[in-house]
Design a protein around this motif. Structure first.
Motif, PDB file in Angstrom:
ATOM      1  N   PRO A 163      16.316 -47.489  32.037  1.00  0.00           N
ATOM      2  CA  PRO A 163      14.893 -47.184  31.887  1.00  0.00           C
ATOM      3  C   PRO A 163      14.084 -48.349  31.312  1.00  0.00           C
ATOM      4  O   PRO A 163      12.965 -48.590  31.733  1.00  0.00           O
ATOM      5  CB  PRO A 163      14.878 -46.012  30.897  1.00  0.00           C
ATOM      6  N   PRO A 165      13.671 -52.469  30.331  1.00  0.00           N
ATOM      7  CA  PRO A 165      14.175 -53.779  30.731  1.00  0.00           C
ATOM      8  C   PRO A 165      14.896 -54.428  29.546  1.00  0.00           C
ATOM      9  O   PRO A 165      15.162 -53.766  28.551  1.00  0.00           O
ATOM     10  CB  PRO A 165      12.894 -54.542  31.075  1.00  0.00           C
ATOM     11  N   GLY A 184       9.303 -57.354  33.225  1.00  0.00           N
ATOM     12  CA  GLY A 184       9.040 -58.086  32.005  1.00  0.00           C
ATOM     13  C   GLY A 184       9.959 -57.609  30.903  1.00  0.00           C
ATOM     14  O   GLY A 184      10.337 -56.455  30.864  1.00  0.00           O
ATOM     15  N   PHE A 203       6.387 -44.158  23.626  1.00  0.00           N
ATOM     16  CA  PHE A 203       6.774 -43.003  24.425  1.00  0.00           C
ATOM     17  C   PHE A 203       6.556 -41.681  23.703  1.00  0.00           C
ATOM     18  O   PHE A 203       6.986 -40.637  24.177  1.00  0.00           O
ATOM     19  CB  PHE A 203       8.257 -43.129  24.837  1.00  0.00           C
ATOM     20  N   LEU A 229      -1.788 -41.161  42.865  1.00  0.00           N
ATOM     21  CA  LEU A 229      -1.625 -42.610  43.058  1.00  0.00           C
ATOM     22  C   LEU A 229      -0.530 -42.910  44.060  1.00  0.00           C
ATOM     23  O   LEU A 229      -0.605 -43.900  44.799  1.00  0.00           O
ATOM     24  CB  LEU A 229      -1.310 -43.303  41.723  1.00  0.00           C
ATOM     25  N   GLU A 233      -0.694 -45.820  46.733  1.00  0.00           N
ATOM     26  CA  GLU A 233       0.088 -47.053  46.558  1.00  0.00           C
ATOM     27  C   GLU A 233       1.443 -46.993  47.251  1.00  0.00           C
ATOM     28  O   GLU A 233       2.059 -48.032  47.480  1.00  0.00           O
ATOM     29  CB  GLU A 233       0.309 -47.324  45.057  1.00  0.00           C
ATOM     30  N   TYR A 239       4.667 -50.830  40.118  1.00  0.00           N
ATOM     31  CA  TYR A 239       3.800 -50.415  39.014  1.00  0.00           C
ATOM     32  C   TYR A 239       3.875 -48.903  38.844  1.00  0.00           C
ATOM     33  O   TYR A 239       4.001 -48.378  37.745  1.00  0.00           O
ATOM     34  CB  TYR A 239       2.367 -50.872  39.335  1.00  0.00           C
ATOM     35  N   GLU A 242       7.067 -47.626  37.359  1.00  0.00           N
ATOM     36  CA  GLU A 242       7.133 -47.782  35.902  1.00  0.00           C
ATOM     37  C   GLU A 242       6.318 -46.709  35.197  1.00  0.00           C
ATOM     38  O   GLU A 242       6.692 -46.251  34.119  1.00  0.00           O
ATOM     39  CB  GLU A 242       6.687 -49.184  35.492  1.00  0.00           C
ATOM     40  N   LEU A 243       5.236 -46.289  35.810  1.00  0.00           N
ATOM     41  CA  LEU A 243       4.468 -45.190  35.221  1.00  0.00           C
ATOM     42  C   LEU A 243       5.299 -43.906  35.236  1.00  0.00           C
ATOM     43  O   LEU A 243       5.340 -43.177  34.244  1.00  0.00           O
ATOM     44  CB  LEU A 243       3.162 -44.975  36.001  1.00  0.00           C
ATOM     45  N   SER A 246       7.958 -44.219  32.564  1.00  0.00           N
ATOM     46  CA  SER A 246       7.507 -43.999  31.178  1.00  0.00           C
ATOM     47  C   SER A 246       7.272 -42.513  30.945  1.00  0.00           C
ATOM     48  O   SER A 246       7.520 -42.002  29.855  1.00  0.00           O
ATOM     49  CB  SER A 246       6.268 -44.826  30.874  1.00  0.00           C
TER      50      SER A 246
ATOM     51  N   LYS B  30       7.663 -66.523  46.998  1.00  0.00           N
ATOM     52  CA  LYS B  30       7.782 -65.491  45.953  1.00  0.00           C
ATOM     53  C   LYS B  30       6.381 -65.123  45.500  1.00  0.00           C
ATOM     54  O   LYS B  30       5.549 -65.989  45.252  1.00  0.00           O
ATOM     55  CB  LYS B  30       8.585 -66.044  44.769  1.00  0.00           C
ATOM     56  N   GLU B  33       2.720 -60.180  40.962  1.00  0.00           N
ATOM     57  CA  GLU B  33       1.401 -59.645  40.601  1.00  0.00           C
ATOM     58  C   GLU B  33       1.032 -60.122  39.218  1.00  0.00           C
ATOM     59  O   GLU B  33       1.891 -60.262  38.355  1.00  0.00           O
ATOM     60  CB  GLU B  33       1.484 -58.114  40.593  1.00  0.00           C
ATOM     61  N   GLN B  67       3.374 -56.715  24.234  1.00  0.00           N
ATOM     62  CA  GLN B  67       3.829 -56.041  25.455  1.00  0.00           C
ATOM     63  C   GLN B  67       2.784 -56.094  26.555  1.00  0.00           C
ATOM     64  O   GLN B  67       3.131 -56.128  27.727  1.00  0.00           O
ATOM     65  CB  GLN B  67       4.163 -54.565  25.163  1.00  0.00           C
ATOM     66  N   LYS B 106       4.098 -59.338  32.755  1.00  0.00           N
ATOM     67  CA  LYS B 106       4.646 -58.659  33.920  1.00  0.00           C
ATOM     68  C   LYS B 106       4.522 -57.166  33.639  1.00  0.00           C
ATOM     69  O   LYS B 106       4.507 -56.748  32.499  1.00  0.00           O
ATOM     70  CB  LYS B 106       6.122 -59.022  34.076  1.00  0.00           C
ATOM     71  N   THR B 107       4.478 -56.392  34.698  1.00  0.00           N
ATOM     72  CA  THR B 107       4.450 -54.943  34.453  1.00  0.00           C
ATOM     73  C   THR B 107       5.776 -54.588  33.809  1.00  0.00           C
ATOM     74  O   THR B 107       6.822 -55.081  34.204  1.00  0.00           O
ATOM     75  CB  THR B 107       4.314 -54.137  35.745  1.00  0.00           C
ATOM     76  N   ASN B 108       5.712 -53.801  32.808  1.00  0.00           N
ATOM     77  CA  ASN B 108       6.926 -53.310  32.187  1.00  0.00           C
ATOM     78  C   ASN B 108       6.649 -51.916  31.672  1.00  0.00           C
ATOM     79  O   ASN B 108       5.492 -51.500  31.556  1.00  0.00           O
ATOM     80  CB  ASN B 108       7.420 -54.256  31.070  1.00  0.00           C
ATOM     81  N   ILE B 109       7.713 -51.233  31.373  1.00  0.00           N
ATOM     82  CA  ILE B 109       7.584 -49.807  31.090  1.00  0.00           C
ATOM     83  C   ILE B 109       6.777 -49.565  29.820  1.00  0.00           C
ATOM     84  O   ILE B 109       6.076 -48.549  29.708  1.00  0.00           O
ATOM     85  CB  ILE B 109       8.984 -49.159  31.062  1.00  0.00           C
ATOM     86  N   SER B 112       3.159 -49.798  30.720  1.00  0.00           N
ATOM     87  CA  SER B 112       2.768 -48.593  31.453  1.00  0.00           C
ATOM     88  C   SER B 112       2.544 -47.419  30.518  1.00  0.00           C
ATOM     89  O   SER B 112       1.574 -46.670  30.667  1.00  0.00           O
ATOM     90  CB  SER B 112       3.849 -48.220  32.466  1.00  0.00           C
ATOM     91  N   LEU B 180      -5.769 -45.126  35.711  1.00  0.00           N
ATOM     92  CA  LEU B 180      -4.392 -45.601  35.865  1.00  0.00           C
ATOM     93  C   LEU B 180      -4.196 -46.467  37.108  1.00  0.00           C
ATOM     94  O   LEU B 180      -3.179 -47.131  37.242  1.00  0.00           O
ATOM     95  CB  LEU B 180      -3.421 -44.415  35.954  1.00  0.00           C
ATOM     96  N   SER B 181      -5.160 -46.430  38.017  1.00  0.00           N
ATOM     97  CA  SER B 181      -4.943 -47.159  39.269  1.00  0.00           C
ATOM     98  C   SER B 181      -4.796 -48.653  38.984  1.00  0.00           C
ATOM     99  O   SER B 181      -5.456 -49.200  38.109  1.00  0.00           O
ATOM    100  CB  SER B 181      -6.094 -46.915  40.241  1.00  0.00           C
ATOM    101  N   PRO B 182      -3.926 -49.336  39.713  1.00  0.00           N
ATOM    102  CA  PRO B 182      -3.617 -50.724  39.370  1.00  0.00           C
ATOM    103  C   PRO B 182      -4.651 -51.746  39.822  1.00  0.00           C
ATOM    104  O   PRO B 182      -4.730 -52.834  39.262  1.00  0.00           O
ATOM    105  CB  PRO B 182      -2.285 -50.962  40.085  1.00  0.00           C
ATOM    106  N   GLN B 185      -6.938 -53.591  37.477  1.00  0.00           N
ATOM    107  CA  GLN B 185      -6.244 -54.349  36.425  1.00  0.00           C
ATOM    108  C   GLN B 185      -5.691 -55.675  36.945  1.00  0.00           C
ATOM    109  O   GLN B 185      -5.327 -56.549  36.171  1.00  0.00           O
ATOM    110  CB  GLN B 185      -5.075 -53.536  35.888  1.00  0.00           C
ATOM    111  N   ARG B 186      -5.573 -55.756  38.278  1.00  0.00           N
ATOM    112  CA  ARG B 186      -4.946 -56.946  38.851  1.00  0.00           C
ATOM    113  C   ARG B 186      -5.937 -58.101  38.889  1.00  0.00           C
ATOM    114  O   ARG B 186      -7.116 -57.911  39.166  1.00  0.00           O
ATOM    115  CB  ARG B 186      -4.483 -56.672  40.283  1.00  0.00           C
TER     116      ARG B 186
END
Lengths: 558, 187
Positions: A163, A165, A184, A203, A229, A233, A239, A242-243, A246, B30, B33, B67, B106-109, B112, B180-182, B185-186
């Motif tokens: 879950p 990284p 990340g 969390f 979403l 998407e 992305y 990951e949502l 979480s 490569k 985002e 983060q 980078k996106t990470n949990i 999020s 929440l839409s990405p 944010q990009r």
């Protein structure tokens, strides 16, 4: 039915429908205690203990003389115990699991278990040539040897199904070298007691005070929104995944997990305290320290005479206060990181961790009392003055740490580290995963630093030996102790200190990329580093060294 | 002559192989985002949800700089008098380490979950922003706020199809989805 009865029944109904969610949430919070569990143990776990600062390891796991037939030239400062009252040191050897090792491994922990039990599950690769100078460059080569590719934690994280990284503790060039393609890393600074809260608090959904609301309702709303979403998407969007991830991790109450962490932390703290001031095996009692001759500075030939007493730049040890200095020493954030690592691995939250130093330079010992203990010598002023620093750390980067304190401090550090490793090993061993395997079988612990050291001829400190790096690996899948890699014997000035020797099989010295490649091979992920050699590999269910060279070759160290 | 012919055949066959390889494997590029750091996120959300959103954003998102990214610039901290900053919003919260946070996380949990909690509280712990209240075409108004230059056509269409009427519940859900839409944010 009259109005009174109607109101009474309606009220009772409201109470029941209001209380039921609360009652069920109490039940749910019991389930939360069992929340997090080893999810998918097909992934190996990787834990790197990164001693950033480049400490001496010749008394620990840089095995300079694996057998009696290996030539070993002793030299000043290279020792694990005191030889005499003046502060000369020596390395004494004992035979363990088929190899000669420093007698540190013959010592016992407070629990009565020998240090050498760890060796049963260890492979040590010595004589790796870092070939760049300086700490940042040196450690980057260990952690991310190919600058066009992810770091070792990054590539593991990218391939991981956990879950979370990679989790990286500390803040120094090693931790800042983290680089990945997809995920990340989570970087946790070492600045407060509760490391786990920093990881888990995102969390926790804010507590609902209302009788009619619950976190379950919140999760339903969030799920609806994420599903919206998903239509836009796509389900494979990183992305969005990951949502959802979480959301899966959200918990009502962090307290049970923090209690668990706190219980681990207390155990590790106790282990360290019980063991670091056990000086058996150091022969500290043989040492009788001189104090500085206050009345006759002209006799003092600086580092030539007093080098071994040095603590730091222009600061010297006043021997009769050594005990006071060491009585307050601790290992900093070592227990906190071990406690967090144990929690996270047992719960299957991540499969990649780095334990490191809080800031730019690691120390063996922190909070050594310095009051009235240490004299600061000022040659130009022609007098000796006391230092005003109340506490001092004994750095791993021991440019200005003389033999005496370096030997004591490194001894104490490894004395504290080994019981922590032993406990972590036993805790992971106790968790069974299918196929008669334990969590320790599925874990690879990697002990490393940038490089070994070169002792100074005045014993006033050590310099970097960037041609000597040692990586030691611990795992339940390692079934027997192995040492591999060639080093040079050195000469009468520097002695045998672990400098890389040519490996015939590869036609060159070992390179950090070989270590990186080997780790990827054990983790069963494709290494992005080309043309590197595999030094460790699977043989069935067992990890073994594939490098069959272990020589002390003739040659000058540096 | 024969040697020249053979050499040319060799060169041409390599080119053919290269073409074949490229066709099967494509150009190796490569792409990563880039998501905006916390200053951008904070400023955008405050613009949409109002000044009252600041404590929510601060508590749930902004403080997690490591983060969520977004280093501060220590050179922007200008003091006219001791302890008196010219512009307090330029302060490096958390001290100098905050200047070393990543620019583009980078996106990470963790990121999020911080964003999820922030958006949830902004939408469900506060009334709908006054600038969006009473709007006939609610979804169009929200879209303009988050995507002033477009790029959210599919999202708008999806939500328009889902919600036939815009009661409070559906407005909140749509607003939460947009938050929440990405895309916004990009970078």
């Amino acid at each position: 039915m009259n109005r009174r009865d109607f109101m009474l029944r309606a009220f009772k109904g409201m109470v029941i429908t209001g209380l039921l969610p609360q009652f069920s949430s109490c039940l749910r919070s019991n389930d939360d205690k069992k929340y997090f569990f080893p999810l998918d143990q097909s992934d190996m776990n990787y834990v790197q203990l990164n001693f950033y600062g480049g400490p001496v390891r010749w008394g620990f796991d840089n095995f300079l003389r694996p057998t009696e037939s290996h030539e070993f030239i002793p030299t000043r400062m290279v020792g694990g115990r005191f030889k005499d009252g003046m502060g000369d040191v020596e390395l004494k050897w004992v035979k363990k699991h088929g190899y000669l090792v420093p007698d540190f491994w013959d010592l016992k922990m407070k629990s009565g278990v020998e240090h050498s039990t760890l060796l049963q599950n260890m492979i040590s690769i010595r004589g790796v040539d870092i070939n760049v100078s300086g700490h940042p460059h040196g450690i980057i080569k260990t952690v991310r040897p190919d600058s066009t590719q992810p770091s070792i934690q990054g590539v593991i994280s990218d391939h991981s199904k956990s879950p979370l990284p990679s989790i990286i503790f500390g803040s120094n060039p090693a931790t800042r070298s983290y680089e990945s393609i997809k995920r990340g890393g989570i970087k946790i600074p070492l600045n407060e007691r509760n490391l786990l809260e920093q990881i888990l608090s995102p969390f926790v959904l804010a507590e609902e005070k209302s009788l009619f609301g619950s976190n379950n309702d919140k999760k339903k709303i969030i799920t609806k929104v994420l599903d919206n979403l998903k239509l836009v998407e796509g389900a494979e969007d990183k992305y969005l995944k990951e949502l959802y991830g979480s959301l899966d991790l959200f918990i009502d109450n962090l307290a049970p997990f923090l209690d668990e962490y706190e219980s681990y932390l207390s155990k590790y703290e106790k282990l360290i305290l019980q063991n670091i001031r056990n000086f058996d095996g150091l022969s500290l009692d043989k040492l009788s320290l001189r104090t500085l001759d206050m009345g006759n500075l002209s006799k003092f030939k600086s580092e030539d005479e007093w080098g071994r007493y040095k603590i730091d730049y222009q600061t010297y040890l006043r021997g009769d206060n050594l005990e006071e200095m060491l009585s307050s020493a601790d290992l900093g954030f070592v227990p906190h990181q071990f406690a967090c690592t144990e929690f996270l691995l047992k719960r299957g939250l991540t499969n990649s961790l780095m334990m490191s130093t809080p800031n730019e330079m690691g120390s063996f010992l922190y909070n050594c009392s310095n009051q009235n203990n240490v004299h600061q010598k000022s040659f130009s002023e022609g007098k000796i003055v006391s230092t005003k620093d109340k506490f001092v750390s004994i750095q791993m980067d021991s440019h200005n740490t003389g033999t005496i304190l370096q030997t004591i401090a490194s001894f104490m550090f490894y004395r504290g580290l080994v019981p922590c490793l032993d406990r972590l090993k036993n805790e992971l061993k106790a968790i069974q995963i299918g196929d008669n395997k334990s969590l320790f079988d599925k874990t690879l612990i990697h002990l490393c630093s940038e490089f070994e050291r070169i002792p100074s001829e005045f014993e006033s400190g050590t310099e970097h030996n960037h041609r000597s790096h040692t990586s030691s690996f611990l795992s339940g899948s390692i079934k027997k102790f192995q040492i591999a890699g060639n080093i040079k014997t050195g000469n009468n000035v520097y002695g045998t200190i672990g400098t890389a020797g040519h490996v015939e099989k590869f036609g060159r010295n070992l390179d950090p990329r070989d270590i990186y490649q080997s780790i990827c091979s054990i983790m069963k992920i494709k290494s992005p580093v080309p043309r590197a050699e595999v030094l460790l590999d699977w043989k069935g269910d067992e990890i073994t060294s594939t490098l069959n060279e272990l020589k002390n070759v003739e040659g000058v160290s540096c | 002559m024969l040697k020249i012919i053979l050499l040319m055949l060799f060169i041409l066959s390599n080119l053919a192989f290269a073409d074949d390889y490229a066709e099967k494997n494509g150009p190796s590029v490569k792409k990563t985002e880039r998501f905006a750091g916390r200053f951008f996120i904070r400023n955008t959300l405050m613009e949409i949800f109002g000044k009252s959103a600041e404590p929510i954003i601060e508590a749930n998102y902004f403080k997690a700089g490591k983060q969520v990214g977004g280093p501060c610039d220590i050179y922007e901290q200008v003091y006219h008098e001791q302890d008196h900053m010219e512009d307090p919003t330029r302060e490096c919260p958390g001290g100098k380490p905050a200047s070393k946070y990543p620019h583009f996380p980078k996106t990470n949990i963790l990121r999020s979950s911080h964003l999820l909690k922030t958006c949830y509280e902004l939408v469900y712990k506060q009334p709908i922003p006054s600038s969006l209240q009473g709007q006939n075409d609610f979804i169009k108004s929200v879209s303009k706020k988050f995507y002033p230059f477009g790029g959210d056509e599919k999202l708008r269409e999806t939500l328009s199809l889902k919600f036939k009427k815009w009661d409070l519940e559906s407005r909140k859900e749509a607003l939460f989805t947009y938050c929440l839409s990405p895309g916004w944010q990009r970078l």
